[in-house]
Design a protein around this motif. Sequence first.
Motif, short mmCIF file in Angstrom:
data_model
loop_
_atom_site.label_atom_id
_atom_site.label_comp_id
_atom_site.label_asym_id
_atom_site.label_seq_id
_atom_site.Cartn_x
_atom_site.Cartn_y
_atom_site.Cartn_z
N LEU A 1 0.83 -1.21 0.00
CA LEU A 1 0.00 0.00 0.00
C LEU A 1 0.86 1.26 0.00
O LEU A 1 1.83 1.36 0.75
CB LEU A 1 -0.91 -0.01 1.23
CG LEU A 1 -1.83 1.19 1.42
CD1 LEU A 1 -2.91 1.22 0.35
CD2 LEU A 1 -2.47 1.17 2.80
N THR B 1 -2.34 1.79 -5.73
CA THR B 1 -2.92 1.03 -4.62
C THR B 1 -4.27 1.57 -4.17
O THR B 1 -4.85 1.02 -3.23
CB THR B 1 -1.95 1.03 -3.43
OG1 THR B 1 -1.61 2.38 -3.06
CG2 THR B 1 -0.66 0.30 -3.80
N ILE C 1 -8.80 -4.01 -4.91
CA ILE C 1 -7.76 -5.05 -4.97
C ILE C 1 -8.10 -6.09 -6.03
O ILE C 1 -7.20 -6.61 -6.71
CB ILE C 1 -7.58 -5.69 -3.58
CG1 ILE C 1 -7.11 -4.62 -2.59
CG2 ILE C 1 -6.57 -6.81 -3.63
CD1 ILE C 1 -6.97 -5.12 -1.16
N ASN D 1 -6.95 -4.66 -9.29
CA ASN D 1 -5.48 -4.69 -9.38
C ASN D 1 -4.98 -6.10 -9.67
O ASN D 1 -4.08 -6.30 -10.48
CB ASN D 1 -4.86 -4.17 -8.08
CG ASN D 1 -4.44 -2.71 -8.20
OD1 ASN D 1 -4.03 -2.24 -9.26
ND2 ASN D 1 -4.54 -1.97 -7.10
N MET E 1 -0.21 -5.48 0.93
CA MET E 1 -1.28 -5.59 -0.05
C MET E 1 -0.82 -6.38 -1.27
O MET E 1 -1.59 -7.15 -1.86
CB MET E 1 -1.76 -4.20 -0.49
CG MET E 1 -2.85 -4.22 -1.55
SD MET E 1 -3.22 -2.59 -2.25
CE MET E 1 -4.13 -1.85 -0.90
#
Length: 799
Positions: A451, A484, A488, A491, A525
Amino acid sequence: MLLPACSTVSVNKQASSKTISAQRGNIVTSNKLSSDTASTLLSAGLNDQACMQHFDLCLAQLTDSMLNKHYRSALAILSELHYAKAKQLAKSQDCSDALARPPIDPYYANAALSETQTDKQRQNTSACLTSYQARLFDAIKSSYTYLFYDRLEHDFEGAEAAKSSQPNRIPTDLDIQTQDIYNAASNDVLTQLYESTDNAHKLLGDTANIKVSYLPTLKALDDSNEAAIANSSPLQGEPTDQIKVMKMQVDNYNLDIYLPNENNYLQNAHKQASALADLVSTYDLRLSGLNSISKRPGLGISLVASLDNRYTTTIRQLLVSSLSGKLSKAASNGSMDDSEMSARIYPTGHLLMTGLIIPTGDSVLDVLSSEQLDIHLYNPYRSESVTILGDNYPLTANFSAGYGLWLAENQLDGVGYLNLLTRRQEASLPKLFMLEPYDPNKRVLIMIHGLASSPATWVNLTNDIFNDDKLRDNYQVWQIFYPTNLPILENRYQIQKLLTATYEQTDPGGQNRASKNSVIISHSMGAIIARMMLSDDNLTKNLDALEDRNIFSNDKRQIDTMLKQAFGEEELGMRFKLRTLPQVDTAVFLSAPFQGTDYADRWFTRAIRRVIYLPLSIVKTVTDNLATIATQGDLAQNPLGALYLQNGASQLSDKSSFIQLTKNIAINNRITYHSIIANNDSDITQGLAQLQPNGAKIDLSQAAPEENNRNSATSSNHNAADMTALPNEPLVSSVTVNEDISQALTERLSDGIVPYTSAHLDGAASETVISGGHSIQANPQTILTLRRILHTQLQQPLP
C-alpha cells in the motif's frame, strides 16, 4: 663545518598508510606523477614541468636515458607521461574553448568574437584537441603493451630463453598504476565519443552528419541513415560474439565500434533501433542511497547507456496529469482501455556495458605505431571475460549503476504516495519494469509492493541480488508498479493480465527457462494480490455466500442488480474466477494481512482513507447514477459494491467484504510458498527463540553500548570465563519457526499493523519471524532469508 652541509638525507617515521599512498599514487589518483616516473625524470636530468612544456623533446631525451630500451617499466612511465600531458591539455584554454557556451549578451564581455578571432580560436582549439586525442591514444597503447605483452618477448632476440629463466611475476604497484592509466585514458575516449556541445544533436545519433566540438576532425565513414550504434537483428553465432556496427575516423586514427550480437541491446519496446541518448561512465557517478555497490573487478570501463525514448515517471508529471482535467481515452469512453498492454511493459532504458579499447598489432612495436583502435562494448551479464593475446581476462562490471540511475530518474517513492492520494480522471493501470534486458535463460523474479508504495521499496533487496553472483547469474528482476487506490480485485486482474502478456511477448512458445520456475516476492497488499494469482478458486461462489449473510433492502438489491448488469457476467467472471500463473512455482509473502487488520479501522487510518480517491473512470464504468450513489456512501453496505467501488486501503480492514471473500482461498498445490512475518515486540521474539533455538539468529546489527564494553574490560576479576563480565545478551533478530509454538505467543505477536494470526498461512514451506515493524522488506534479516530461499530453489531439480 662543510661536512654537515653535504648531508641532506634525514629519516623520520610516518604512518604506513602514507607510505603506501605515496608508493601507489600516480597521475590518475593523486594528480601527481608516480614516484617511479618522477624518479626516472630526475635521473635523466628532466624537470616534470619543463617536460610538459616541451613534451616531444622530453620524450626524446628520456628515451635516450633509458639504456635498456626493451625494459618493461619504460612503457609504464611513457603511458603515465602521455596521460599527464593529455590532462594538462584538457585544462588549457584552447581545448576548453571547445566547451564554451554561446554569448549571453552581445554587448558585454562575453560578446561573440570577430570572424578573424573566431577563425584563430577554431584553429587553436583544433590543434589542441588533436594533440589531446593523440596523447590519450598513446597512453592507451603504451599501457596496453605494458599490461598484455609480458616481458616483451614478442620483440627481441632471445625472449623465449629469457621467459623460461624468469620466475612468475606477482602484481606490483606499477602494474596497478598502469592499469589505472589504461582505464582512465579509455574512459576519456569512450565517453567523449558520445558527447556533444549541442544537447539537441547527440554524437552518433546520425552517422551521416556528425558535428562534435570535442573532436573537430571526426567524420563518419558509414553512409547509413539508421542509428549508428543500434544492431537491428543478431547475426548467426553466439550472443557473446562482437559485431562491428560503426567505423569512425579521428585524425589519422581509425576506430571500429563493436556491439554484442544480440537484439536486446540498444533497442526497446517502442523502436526497433533506438539510439543512445547518453553514455555515462561509472567513473563519473557517485551512487548514494544504496546499501552496497555491486561490482565485478576486471578489465575495461563500466558504462551505462541510456536509450532515447525510455519511460520515466515523476511527481511533476503526475500532478500535471491530475490537474489538467483532461479525460483519457479510458475515461471518456466509459471503460478502462487496456488494449495497449505492451505500452505498459518497460524493458530497461539503462543498459549496462563494459567498454574496452584494444589497439591492433602483432607485436609491441606494431601496437605502439598502430593507428587502428577497436572499441568493444560488451553486455556484462553475458560476457564475463575477454581473450587478449591468447590469455583470458575478467571483464569489469557495475551492476548497481543502471538500477541507481533508474531509481534516481523516476522518483518512484513520491509517485507511489501520490498515486494513492491524488484525484485523477483516468485509471492509472499497473506497469511492469524489467531491470535488465530480457534473458531467456534466467528465471524471473517478480516483486510486488504494498500500500502507498512503489518498486523503490525493493532497493536493498534488488541490490543484494545483483551483489550475489549465483543469484545474478540465474535470476532477472521484474518489478510491478500499481496504483494502490484501485480495488484489490481489479489490481489483481490487471497485474495478472500484464504478467501474462509479458511472458507471451518475450517467449510466445513458453519454452525458455525464463518462462518456468518464476518466483513472486510480495509485501502487504501486494502479498494479497500475489496469493490470488496463485489460486484457482472461484470467488463468485464465495460472493453468493457473502450475499446470503446480508439482508438487503429493496434499494440495496436494486444497486446489486445494477452493478451486475453494468459489469456483465463475463467481466465479473474474469475478476472473480482465479487462475494460477503457470510460470510461477515459488512465492514469498512479507507482512501479509490475509485475514485483514483492524489498523484500517482506527480513527487516523480512516482519516487517510477519506482522501484516497478511486479514479473517476472506475466509477463511470458502472454508470453516472452509481457514481452519485457512491458519493452518498450507500455502496458501503452492499457486498458487490464494496468489493468493486471501495478503494484498496479500505478493503484491508478485517471487517471488509473483500477480506471476508478472500481470506480462505487456497494456493495451488504445486506452489511452494514461504511466509516472513514481522514482530515489533523483542520479548516475544526472545520467547520464540527459546522454544526453537535452532532457528534463531542473533542480532549483531548494532554494537553493545560502550558502557557495557567498558564495564567488561574493567571487571575486577578479569576472568575471561566469568560470564558476568560480558555485555548483556544480544537480542534475537529472527526466528524460523514451525507449528510447535505457543498459541499464547502467536496471539500477542504483531508488527504493529498486521497480527501474526492474519499473516500466518498453513502449509508454508517455511515461516520466519523477523524483529521489526511492518515494513520489513528492507530488513537485512529479511533479505538474507529471501536469498536463502532463492538459493534453495536453484538447488531443486529442473522439471
